[in-house]
Design a protein around this motif. Structure first.
Motif, mmCIF file in Angstrom:
data_model
loop_
_atom_site.group_PDB
_atom_site.id
_atom_site.type_symbol
_atom_site.label_atom_id
_atom_site.label_comp_id
_atom_site.label_asym_id
_atom_site.label_seq_id
_atom_site.Cartn_x
_atom_site.Cartn_y
_atom_site.Cartn_z
ATOM 1 N N LYS A 1 5.104 -2.648 1.436
ATOM 2 C CA LYS A 1 5.251 -3.551 -0.071
ATOM 3 C C LYS A 1 6.162 -2.794 -1.168
ATOM 4 O O LYS A 1 6.693 -3.256 -1.934
ATOM 5 N N THR A 2 6.307 -1.353 -0.843
ATOM 6 C CA THR A 2 7.208 -0.636 -1.872
ATOM 7 C C THR A 2 8.491 -0.383 -1.493
ATOM 8 O O THR A 2 9.016 -0.861 -0.512
ATOM 9 N N ARG B 1 -4.652 8.980 0.723
ATOM 10 C CA ARG B 1 -4.702 7.408 0.477
ATOM 11 C C ARG B 1 -5.314 6.801 1.710
ATOM 12 O O ARG B 1 -5.463 5.474 1.451
ATOM 13 N N LEU C 1 -3.496 0.212 7.171
ATOM 14 C CA LEU C 1 -3.245 0.239 5.638
ATOM 15 C C LEU C 1 -2.140 0.927 5.311
ATOM 16 O O LEU C 1 -1.400 0.219 4.245
ATOM 17 N N HIS D 1 0.956 -1.321 5.938
ATOM 18 C CA HIS D 1 0.997 -2.519 5.043
ATOM 19 C C HIS D 1 1.382 -1.969 3.480
ATOM 20 O O HIS D 1 2.217 -2.676 2.901
ATOM 21 N N GLU D 2 0.780 -0.788 3.062
ATOM 22 C CA GLU D 2 1.105 -0.245 1.817
ATOM 23 C C GLU D 2 2.587 0.173 1.533
ATOM 24 O O GLU D 2 3.481 -0.110 0.500
ATOM 25 N N LYS E 1 8.868 7.398 3.904
ATOM 26 C CA LYS E 1 8.666 6.031 3.981
ATOM 27 C C LYS E 1 9.504 5.404 5.073
ATOM 28 O O LYS E 1 9.043 4.675 6.252
ATOM 29 N N TRP F 1 -3.611 6.418 4.127
ATOM 30 C CA TRP F 1 -2.195 5.734 4.845
ATOM 31 C C TRP F 1 -1.626 6.372 6.181
ATOM 32 O O TRP F 1 -1.090 5.817 6.949
#
Length: 80
Positions: A79-80, A43, A72, A75-76, A5, A45
């Motif tokens: 968030k984490t 997903r 997407l 964005h996802e 990530k 992503w």
């Protein structure tokens, strides 16, 4: 996933990542990296594709497989 990530989010939105770049940046081996890439692709992503093989190289030259973070995914993962 945290290291991958971080590697994906560290670059511009239009950056293409090659597996060797991701292995180095995230410090992951193929056995761990590829399942994560499959999951992220399922997903929606990340997306992937292949660079065309240069015409002047030998017939055994392989096109380079790349991955790119989708909007997407950015964005996802943010968030984490």
């Amino acid at each position: 996933m945290r290291k991958l990530k971080t590697a994906l989010l560290a670059k511009d939105a239009d950056t293409r990542f090659y597996t060797w770049d991701l292995r180095e940046a995230a410090g992951l081996h193929n056995a761990r990296l590829y399942p994560l890439l499959v999951l992220l692709k399922q997903r929606g992503w990340i997306t992937d594709g292949y660079d065309p093989s240069p015409a002047d190289e030998s017939d055994d030259a392989q096109p380079q497989h790349w991955y790119a973070l989708t909007d997407l995914g950015r964005h996802e993962l943010s968030k984490t």
